[in-house]
Scaffold this motif. Structure first.
Motif, PDB file in Angstrom:
ATOM      1  N   GLY A 108       0.828  -1.208   0.000  1.00 32.44           N
ATOM      2  CA  GLY A 108       0.000   0.000   0.000  1.00 32.44           C
ATOM      3  C   GLY A 108       0.856   1.249   0.000  1.00 32.44           C
ATOM      4  N   LEU A 109       1.884   1.253   0.865  1.00 26.93           N
ATOM      5  CA  LEU A 109       2.721   2.454   0.964  1.00 26.93           C
ATOM      6  C   LEU A 109       3.525   2.671  -0.320  1.00 26.93           C
ATOM      7  CD1 LEU A 109       3.973   2.274   4.648  1.00 26.93           C
ATOM      8  CD2 LEU A 109       2.377   3.925   3.655  1.00 26.93           C
ATOM      9  N   THR A 110       4.028   1.580  -0.908  1.00 19.66           N
ATOM     10  CA  THR A 110       4.798   1.726  -2.147  1.00 19.66           C
ATOM     11  C   THR A 110       3.916   2.282  -3.250  1.00 19.66           C
ATOM     12  OG1 THR A 110       5.978  -0.257  -1.475  1.00 19.66           O
ATOM     13  CG2 THR A 110       6.386   0.536  -3.695  1.00 19.66           C
ATOM     14  N   LEU A 111       2.682   1.715  -3.341  1.00 20.35           N
ATOM     15  CA  LEU A 111       1.773   2.197  -4.380  1.00 20.35           C
ATOM     16  C   LEU A 111       1.444   3.669  -4.140  1.00 20.35           C
ATOM     17  CD1 LEU A 111       0.094   1.641  -6.854  1.00 20.35           C
ATOM     18  CD2 LEU A 111      -1.756   0.829  -5.397  1.00 20.35           C
ATOM     19  N   ALA A 112       1.226   4.022  -2.859  1.00 22.89           N
ATOM     20  CA  ALA A 112       0.912   5.424  -2.552  1.00 22.89           C
ATOM     21  C   ALA A 112       2.045   6.331  -3.009  1.00 22.89           C
ATOM     22  CB  ALA A 112       0.664   5.574  -1.057  1.00 22.89           C
ATOM     23  N   ALA A 113       3.284   5.918  -2.693  1.00 24.39           N
ATOM     24  CA  ALA A 113       4.431   6.743  -3.094  1.00 24.39           C
ATOM     25  C   ALA A 113       4.496   6.850  -4.616  1.00 24.39           C
ATOM     26  CB  ALA A 113       5.719   6.123  -2.566  1.00 24.39           C
ATOM     27  N   ALA A 114       4.211   5.731  -5.311  1.00 24.45           N
ATOM     28  CA  ALA A 114       4.288   5.755  -6.769  1.00 24.45           C
ATOM     29  C   ALA A 114       3.220   6.680  -7.346  1.00 24.45           C
ATOM     30  CB  ALA A 114       4.132   4.340  -7.318  1.00 24.45           C
ATOM     31  N   ILE A 115       2.015   6.655  -6.758  1.00 22.96           N
ATOM     32  CA  ILE A 115       0.957   7.529  -7.286  1.00 22.96           C
ATOM     33  C   ILE A 115       1.316   8.997  -7.032  1.00 22.96           C
ATOM     34  CG2 ILE A 115      -1.479   8.143  -7.158  1.00 22.96           C
ATOM     35  CD1 ILE A 115      -2.099   5.285  -6.445  1.00 22.96           C
ATOM     36  N   VAL A 116       1.861   9.271  -5.844  1.00 25.07           N
ATOM     37  CA  VAL A 116       2.296  10.647  -5.564  1.00 25.07           C
ATOM     38  C   VAL A 116       3.330  11.084  -6.601  1.00 25.07           C
ATOM     39  CG1 VAL A 116       3.641  12.036  -3.948  1.00 25.07           C
ATOM     40  CG2 VAL A 116       1.784  10.605  -3.106  1.00 25.07           C
TER      41      VAL A 116
END
Lengths: 226, 483
Positions: free
Chosen positions: B373-381
């Protein structure tokens, strides 16, 4: 200018005749209704194209165009039509009638496309050889008619034929340009070969997925997944 | 052949040979490791290329092509690594059988090889052939899941890109017709390296006709609106790691070709202004995709529209031109490729975890699997162009340059960017936070996320503290293609 390439010279007249015959066959493809007849017309177009390539090879004295002609004759004029007939026979759709546009609207739209091609190409190629410019205009017309046919046809099979007839236009353009390196011919050969395999695969899949070659019901899938 | 040329040759030939080999390897696990090993070797060889720049009759190893090769090879390696896990999960869930897994790896390398061939070729005709072959590999790999939707997606992909590439061939023929009057008949008249030098002497109307057909042809490949219709389907229905490769490879090559064409046509005073055409396509893609993002309910479709949007920005920057605009476009293309690959790699695992690719079934990822979840969040940011990632830098540069040269274009550009960023952040919240939905699929191991971390780390470095050498590299590429 090369004397063989002006009005009234045999080289010019015959090249022109063959180019125009390709174009006429594109028109026939546009309104042909029975799938068998569409395949046969496509094969005839490939033969004319092969003849055009052979003639250009002779006139331009560039033997590699004979290879192009041979590819057109064997692959597009014989192998692919045979394969298509085979598919048509296995699916038993040979005599089925496909709803293309009527004869008059398709002819009118086709004429429009040819006019467009002439208006685009002729004024801007004033510097080029007469034959090259007119060949280019005819070739562009064949390409545009192929596009038009892709739009007006409903089944996967006829769309594929439209696509391949469009490619005939591209080869016509390539052989008409004097001294074009072999690259293009080779590339188109590769393309046709692989495309035939891909198409074969596709027909198999579409058949196994839907029991029909009509792609109109493919559209709803996209709608459901937006 | 001299050894320098053979490195570039090996970069092309190795994946193609590996592809042939992989068609014969029956064990999925072995194929996966061969896939990774070959991708690693290709990346290793590609890393040598910046010191071996040269131009020959067939290969063009200049800074621009080396840059795209490096980027593609890096994403190729990362996606190969992710593919191993992804395919194993698909096999366990019986969505792919052994034969299709075998085809997947073979087609993966074929796609990679042909894309690298297209970039490194010094001949418009050969580039065209390689692009066509890469498209066919892409079509086959998208159709692999054999679902109804995947078949439709690959059919659409093939027909639209087939027509596009056919028009590009017509453009190539016309460009040759224009060039042969100056360069003479034969290979040089189709050479990328010769064309810019003589562009000013070419017959302008012919050049215009060629440019129009080439832009439509390669614009289809680049997924620029209104020629983008194949892209959302292909990305949504194909295997996800391939979406990452598609997003990076074919699209980038197409954009690179457009950049080179811009350079050629831009040098001719009588021809149309190629920059305006690219800017128009770019703005159209940006606006269309920005607004479309709001209506997407499928996560992979959503991110493919985001790719269209970002490609629009790159096309706009390339159209803007000049050293700064081209620099910004190149940086944007690079960083976006890295971030979007990270997004697709995470999304692939997230859809397997949730057993669905609908947003409605996929909320609360951070609660379900913290690391994913955190990796995906960082990627979307990162994709949204927020600092500290590099897209912020490139967008800032581009906006500043636009404000200086075309202030009115700022209005549509700003609207498109804002609408897109807003949609991305909204989806970031629903995807990663919110009520967790059930997780029927297997949890991803942390090792599957390493490539995403590496890609995001590079994107952050490019945004925060670009090393001097890298800056000089980008500036040199931009200077090389500014007419």
């Amino acid at each position: 200018m090369d004397p063989r390439m002006g009005y009234g010279a045999l080289g010019y007249d015959l090249a022109h005749l063959l180019g125009t015959a390709t174009l006429v066959l594109s028109f026939v493809l546009l309104y042909q209704k029975r799938i068998d007849a569409v395949v046969n017309t496509y094969a005839a177009q490939a033969w004319v194209l092969a003849a055009a390539a052979f003639w250009q090879g002779w006139v331009q004295d560039s033997p590699h165009l004979y290879v192009t002609g041979l590819i057109a004759l064997l692959a597009k004029g014989v192998a692919i039509p045979l394969a298509l007939h085979n598919i048509v026979r296995r699916l038993r759709i040979g005599r089925s009638i496909e709803s293309a546009l009527g004869v008059f609207p398709s002819m009118a739209l086709g004429m429009g496309m040819v006019a467009l091609a002439i208006l685009v190409v002729l004024p801007i190629t004033l510097g080029a050889q007469v034959l090259t410019r007119e060949d280019l205009a005819i070739a562009l017309s064949v390409v545009l008619l192929g596009l038009l046919m892709m739009i007006t046809r409903r089944t996967a099979l006829t769309q594929v034929i439209a696509f391949m007839s469009m490619e005939n236009g591209l080869i016509l353009a390539a052989v008409g340009v004097a001294g074009m390196p072999l690259v293009v011919e080779l590339s188109v050969a590769v393309l046709v070969l692989v495309a035939a395999i891909v198409f074969g695969e596709f027909f198999f899949r579409i058949r196994s997925q839907f029991d029909s070659l009509d792609i109109s019901h493919l559209d709803r899938v996209g709608e459901a997944h937006r | 052949m001299n050894p320098l040329q053979s490195i570039a040759g090996a970069v092309i030939v190795l994946p193609l040979l590996a592809s042939a080999l992989l068609f014969t390897v029956r064990r999925t696990e072995v194929s996966a490791w061969i896939n990774i090993a070959v991708s690693a070797v290709v990346l290793g060889l590609a890393c040598l290329l910046p010191w071996h720049l040269h131009v020959s009759t067939y290969l063009l190893v200049d800074r621009l092509s080396v840059h795209v090769v490096l980027l593609t090879a890096f994403i190729g390696l990362c996606s190969a690594w992710v593919s191993r896990d992804y395919i194993a999960v698909e096999r366990d869930a019986e969505r792919l059988d052994r034969r299709r897994a075998q085809q997947y790896f073979a087609l993966f390398q074929a796609l990679l090889g042909f894309v690298l061939f297209a970039v490194l070729s010094n001949n418009l005709g050969v580039t065209w052939v390689a692009m066509e072959a890469a498209t066919i590999a892409g079509v086959l790999v998208v159709g692999l899941p054999r679902t109804e939707a995947a078949v439709e997606a690959s059919w659409k992909y093939f027909m639209i890109c087939g027509v596009g590439i056919a028009l590009a061939l017509f453009g190539t023929i016309v460009l040759y017709l224009a060039a042969q009057t100056v360069l003479g008949a034969g290979l040089p008249a189709m050479s990328w390296s010769e064309l810019p030098a003589v562009a000013a002497k070419l017959h302008a109307p012919l050049l215009n006709l060629a440019f129009v057909f080439l832009v439509i042809g390669y614009g289809t490949k680049a997924g620029l609106a209104p020629l983008h219709a194949w892209m959302p389907d292909a990305h949504a229905e194909g295997p996800t790691p391939v979406s990452a490769v598609l997003a990076s490879s074919i699209l980038n090559v197409a954009l690179t070709i457009l950049l080179r064409l811009r350079d050629v046509v831009g040098r001719n005073a009588g021809a149309i202004s190629p920059g305006s055409v690219l800017m128009l396509f770019g703005l159209l893609s940006l606006l269309m995709a920005g607004f479309s993002l709001w209506r997407r309910r499928d996560v992979k479709r959503f991110f493919s529209f985001s790719t269209i949007e970002q490609n629009g920005i790159v096309a706009f920057a390339f159209g803007l031109g000049g050293p700064v605009g081209t620099f910004a476009g190149l940086l944007h293309m690079t960083v976006h490729t890295l971030c979007k690959a990270a997004v697709f790699q995470c999304v692939g695992r997230a859809t397997q975890l949730k057993g669905s690719q609908k947003f409605a079934d996929m909320s609360g990822l951070i609660a379900g699997s913290r690391m994913l979840g955190l990796t995906l969040a960082a990627a979307i940011v990162a994709v949204a162009g927020m600092p500290p990632f590099g897209l912020f830098t490139s967008e800032f540069m581009m906006l500043a340059e636009t404000a200086k040269r075309l202030p009115y274009a700022l209005i549509p550009l700003g609207i498109g960017l804002l609408v897109g960023v807003w949609a991305l952040l909204w989806r970031l919240i629903t995807l990663c936070m919110g009520e967790p939905t059930p997780n029927p699929g297997p949890m991803p191991h942390w090792s599957a996320l390493v490539p995403a971390w590496a890609q995001l780390a590079i994107a952050a470095v490019l945004g925060l503290a670009m090393p001097g050498a890298v800056y000089a590299w980008f500036a040199a590429i931009a200077a090389g293609v500014v007419s």
